[in-house]
Structures are given as structure tokens and as C-alpha cells.
Scaffold this motif. Structure first.
Motif, mmCIF file in Angstrom:
data_model
loop_
_atom_site.group_PDB
_atom_site.id
_atom_site.type_symbol
_atom_site.label_atom_id
_atom_site.label_comp_id
_atom_site.label_asym_id
_atom_site.label_seq_id
_atom_site.Cartn_x
_atom_site.Cartn_y
_atom_site.Cartn_z
ATOM 1 N N TYR A 104 9.901 2.296 9.341
ATOM 2 C CA TYR A 104 8.741 2.272 10.218
ATOM 3 C C TYR A 104 7.463 1.989 9.414
ATOM 4 O O TYR A 104 6.606 1.204 9.837
ATOM 5 N N ALA A 105 7.342 2.643 8.264
ATOM 6 C CA ALA A 105 6.165 2.431 7.422
ATOM 7 C C ALA A 105 6.114 0.992 6.915
ATOM 8 O O ALA A 105 5.043 0.368 6.873
ATOM 9 N N LEU A 106 7.269 0.463 6.554
ATOM 10 C CA LEU A 106 7.316 -0.919 6.063
ATOM 11 C C LEU A 106 6.971 -1.912 7.172
ATOM 12 O O LEU A 106 6.349 -2.946 6.914
ATOM 13 N N ARG A 107 7.362 -1.592 8.403
ATOM 14 C CA ARG A 107 7.016 -2.475 9.517
ATOM 15 C C ARG A 107 5.504 -2.502 9.725
ATOM 16 O O ARG A 107 4.920 -3.549 10.022
ATOM 17 N N TYR A 108 4.839 -1.345 9.571
ATOM 18 C CA TYR A 108 3.379 -1.320 9.655
ATOM 19 C C TYR A 108 2.775 -2.200 8.560
ATOM 20 O O TYR A 108 1.851 -2.985 8.825
ATOM 21 N N ILE A 109 3.296 -2.071 7.348
ATOM 22 C CA ILE A 109 2.756 -2.863 6.242
ATOM 23 C C ILE A 109 2.962 -4.356 6.509
ATOM 24 O O ILE A 109 2.074 -5.170 6.247
ATOM 25 N N ARG A 110 4.120 -4.696 7.045
ATOM 26 C CA ARG A 110 4.369 -6.109 7.352
ATOM 27 C C ARG A 110 3.381 -6.623 8.391
ATOM 28 O O ARG A 110 2.820 -7.720 8.263
ATOM 29 N N ALA A 111 3.149 -5.838 9.435
ATOM 30 C CA ALA A 111 2.201 -6.247 10.475
ATOM 31 C C ALA A 111 0.798 -6.375 9.902
ATOM 32 O O ALA A 111 0.056 -7.325 10.225
ATOM 33 N N SER A 112 0.423 -5.442 9.039
ATOM 34 C CA SER A 112 -0.897 -5.499 8.408
ATOM 35 C C SER A 112 -1.020 -6.744 7.532
ATOM 36 O O SER A 112 -2.056 -7.409 7.501
ATOM 37 N N MET A 113 0.068 -7.058 6.829
ATOM 38 C CA MET A 113 0.090 -8.268 6.003
ATOM 39 C C MET A 113 -0.095 -9.516 6.869
ATOM 40 O O MET A 113 -0.873 -10.428 6.535
ATOM 41 N N GLN A 114 0.611 -9.562 7.994
ATOM 42 C CA GLN A 114 0.504 -10.724 8.881
ATOM 43 C C GLN A 114 -0.925 -10.872 9.414
ATOM 44 O O GLN A 114 -1.449 -11.993 9.512
ATOM 45 N N ALA A 115 -1.539 -9.749 9.742
ATOM 46 C CA ALA A 115 -2.930 -9.797 10.197
ATOM 47 C C ALA A 115 -3.836 -10.281 9.073
ATOM 48 O O ALA A 115 -4.782 -11.051 9.313
ATOM 49 N N GLY A 116 -3.541 -9.842 7.838
ATOM 50 C CA GLY A 116 -4.336 -10.281 6.692
ATOM 51 C C GLY A 116 -4.288 -11.783 6.502
ATOM 52 O O GLY A 116 -5.300 -12.420 6.180
ATOM 53 N N ILE A 117 -3.106 -12.357 6.718
ATOM 54 C CA ILE A 117 -2.968 -13.816 6.615
ATOM 55 C C ILE A 117 -3.794 -14.490 7.701
ATOM 56 O O ILE A 117 -4.478 -15.499 7.464
ATOM 57 N N GLU A 118 -3.762 -13.905 8.897
ATOM 58 C CA GLU A 118 -4.483 -14.499 10.022
ATOM 59 C C GLU A 118 -5.994 -14.484 9.804
ATOM 60 O O GLU A 118 -6.711 -15.363 10.299
ATOM 61 N N ILE A 119 -6.488 -13.487 9.042
ATOM 62 C CA ILE A 119 -7.937 -13.425 8.827
ATOM 63 C C ILE A 119 -8.364 -14.054 7.498
ATOM 64 O O ILE A 119 -9.526 -13.930 7.099
ATOM 65 N N GLY A 120 -7.398 -14.737 6.825
ATOM 66 C CA GLY A 120 -7.824 -15.567 5.707
ATOM 67 C C GLY A 120 -7.161 -15.374 4.361
ATOM 68 O O GLY A 120 -7.364 -16.180 3.450
ATOM 69 N N PHE A 121 -6.353 -14.334 4.150
ATOM 70 C CA PHE A 121 -5.733 -14.106 2.846
ATOM 71 C C PHE A 121 -4.431 -14.880 2.715
ATOM 72 O O PHE A 121 -3.744 -15.143 3.712
ATOM 73 N N ASP A 122 -4.055 -15.207 1.476
ATOM 74 C CA ASP A 122 -2.714 -15.726 1.261
ATOM 75 C C ASP A 122 -1.739 -14.550 1.370
ATOM 76 O O ASP A 122 -2.125 -13.380 1.296
ATOM 77 N N SER A 123 -0.448 -14.844 1.538
ATOM 78 C CA SER A 123 0.525 -13.802 1.859
ATOM 79 C C SER A 123 0.653 -12.750 0.756
ATOM 80 O O SER A 123 0.743 -11.552 1.042
ATOM 81 N N GLN A 124 0.659 -13.172 -0.503
ATOM 82 C CA GLN A 124 0.831 -12.212 -1.593
ATOM 83 C C GLN A 124 -0.356 -11.260 -1.708
ATOM 84 O O GLN A 124 -0.186 -10.043 -1.906
ATOM 85 N N THR A 125 -1.543 -11.801 -1.554
ATOM 86 C CA THR A 125 -2.733 -10.954 -1.623
ATOM 87 C C THR A 125 -2.793 -10.001 -0.439
ATOM 88 O O THR A 125 -3.100 -8.808 -0.590
ATOM 89 N N ALA A 126 -2.456 -10.498 0.749
ATOM 90 C CA ALA A 126 -2.454 -9.654 1.948
ATOM 91 C C ALA A 126 -1.456 -8.513 1.799
ATOM 92 O O ALA A 126 -1.753 -7.355 2.137
ATOM 93 N N LEU A 127 -0.269 -8.818 1.264
ATOM 94 C CA LEU A 127 0.747 -7.786 1.073
ATOM 95 C C LEU A 127 0.294 -6.756 0.046
ATOM 96 O O LEU A 127 0.457 -5.541 0.255
ATOM 97 N N ALA A 128 -0.291 -7.217 -1.042
ATOM 98 C CA ALA A 128 -0.747 -6.299 -2.087
ATOM 99 C C ALA A 128 -1.814 -5.344 -1.558
ATOM 100 O O ALA A 128 -1.790 -4.139 -1.842
#
Length: 258
Positions: free
Chosen positions: A171-195
Motif C-alpha cells: 500500500y505504501a509503495l502504491r502511494y509512492i508510485r502515484a506520487s511519482m506519476q504526479a511528479g512526472i506530470e508536473i515536470g520531473f523526470d521519472s528518476q528524480t520524481a521517484l527519489a
């Protein structure tokens, strides 16, 4: 202790790695029928075998990280060659009294529910046992405290602990994945958004564990009147953020209880 882990899947390997990295003066053996995928563990002085009985007579602690349908087969294999052992079961749904009966009341039985973060020393391992076995089980509690936290709970809560602590990792990892996807949508590359997303969750959890306060008290620190945080939180709640998470946890518990 000499620790003998039966079941070299994800959980068993995580426990073995955690003990090797974070707990001192222990010897670990782990078994798996097909050992090719876990031979690398030998580099950490973890003994690997395809034989569940390999030097099991010397073990102080036997940990079962197997599937429920494998329990009887494994017990039929090992019980004739062991006596007066401490057996820790991570088998979902296997009650203490049932395991005691299966082992003819000749061993000390404890239920554990770790998660795969054990290999990083960050598991939340819930533990329950019969009072008569307390003295023999306390070293098991100490062992898992080296691998994270090890709260002792009433056995009736063990299924709930499985959902909250073990399923909760996903469940926690799914939140992080969703947050990462939102980060990409607002301008970050995937690795930076995940970090950023992963470190933010790690930081939030660390604050809670060290300050021992209610989450809302920490939320208040980062929300300001008419600020961007509060409008984001409110939008999430309007779309069922908390309620969907609670429903998911309760649905998982229903699945375990059948």
C-alpha cells in the motif's frame, strides 16, 4: 543463535539478509528446493541448502516462511529429527495452538509476521506466543528487534497485523508510485520524481517514529492558511483518499479470514 529458515522465497531471504546484516553473532541457514536463485547469499556467510533437514538438529531457532499448504509436508519431514526447538511461524493463518498440536506439544512455538523490509533492518514484525513459552521466545523478539521493530501483540490480531504490516508495504509503495506519476506530470523526470517521493515518505515516517506524535500534529506543521498543502489534502479527501485506503485494508483482512 543458529537460525534455520525453511522457505527461501522473498520473505525468507529478506529475514536471512536482515540477520546477516543487522544482528550480531548469529549463524543462518536457509533452505529452498531450487537453490540456484539464492546461492548469492553465501557471499554473506549464509548457508544455503536444498535439504530442509540440513544441520537442523543444531539450530536454536527454526523459522517457517512457507505457504500454508506446505506446512504438513515440511513438518512430516523435520519433526522426526528435532527435539525441544523454538519454532517461529510466519505462515499466514496458522494459529499457535494448531501448530503446537501438529508438533505434539514438544516444541516452543511463536507466531511472527515480518515484512520484506527486514533485509534493510526496517521490518515491523508483530509477534505473539503462549505465556508458557515466554522465556524461550524472548530471544526471538530480540532478534527481530535488530531487524526493525517487534511489537508483541495478542494472537487474535495477527491476521490484522498481516494486513497492516505485511500487505501495508504494498500500500505504501502504491502511494509512492502515484506520487511519482504526479511528479512526472508536473515536470520531473521519472528518476528524480521517484527519489523525491520515496525520501519524502521516509522522512515523514522517521518523524512519526522518533517524535511519537499523532500524524495530524505533523500535518499541521506543513499546512498554512490558504496554502497549497491544505487545498491538495482537501482535494484528495474529496476523492476518497483516506476512505479508499481504509476500505482496502479491511477488504484484505476479509480475504485472510475467508
Amino acid at each position: 543463535m543458529k537460525v534455520h529458515i525453511i522457505g527461501g522465497g522473498n520473505l525468507g531471504v529478506s529475514i536471512a539478509l536482515g540477520i546477516a546484516k543487522f544482528s550480531k553473532n548469529n549463524q543462518v541457514t536457509i533452505t529452498r528446493r531450487n537453490i540456484a536463485s539464492i546461492l548469492y547469499l553465501q557471499e554473506l556467510d549464509i548457508t544455503v541448502s536444498s535439504d530442509n533437514k540440513y544441520k537442523i538438529q543444531e539450530a536454536d531457532l527454526i523459522i517457517l516462511t512457507i505457504k500454508p499448504y506446505q506446512v504438513d509436508t515440511v513438518l512430516d519431514e523435520i519433526l522426526p529429527v528435532i527435539s525441544n526447538k523454538t519454532i517461529a511461524s510466519a505462515v499466514s493463518g496458522l494459529a499457535i495452538d494448531v501448530l503446537q498440536n501438529k508438533t505434539s506439544q514438544e516444541h516452543h512455538v511463536v507466531r511472527i509476521m515480518p515484512n520484506i523490509a527486514a533485509q534493510f533492518g526496517e521490518s515491523a514484525t508483530c509477534i505473539s506466543f503462549s505465556e508458557k513459552d515466554r522465556v524461550q521466545v524472548l530471544p526471538v523478539v530480540s532478534l527481530f528487534e535488530d531487524l526493525g521493530t517487534a511489537p508483541i501483540i495478542d494472537e487474535k490480531l495477527m491476521d490484522a497485523a498481516t494486513v497492516l504490516g505485511a500487505c501495508g508495504t504494498a500500500y505504501a509503495l502504491r502511494y509512492i508510485r502515484a506520487s511519482m506519476q504526479a511528479g512526472i506530470e508536473i515536470g520531473f523526470d521519472s528518476q528524480t520524481a521517484l527519489a523525491i517521493a520515496a525520501q519524502t515518505v521516509k522522512g515523514a515516517a522517521k518523524m512519526l517514529l522518533e517524535e511519537k506524535v499523532h500524524p495530524e500534529q505533523l500535518i499541521d506543521r506543513v499546512t498554512t492558511p490558504q496554502g497549497c498543502t491544505i487545498v491538495g489534502l482537501n482535494e484528495m479527501e474529496h476523492n476518497g483518499f483516506s476512505s479508499s485506503l481504509i476500505k482496502g485494508i479491511k477488504t484484505s483482512l476479509k480475504q485472510i479470514k475467508g
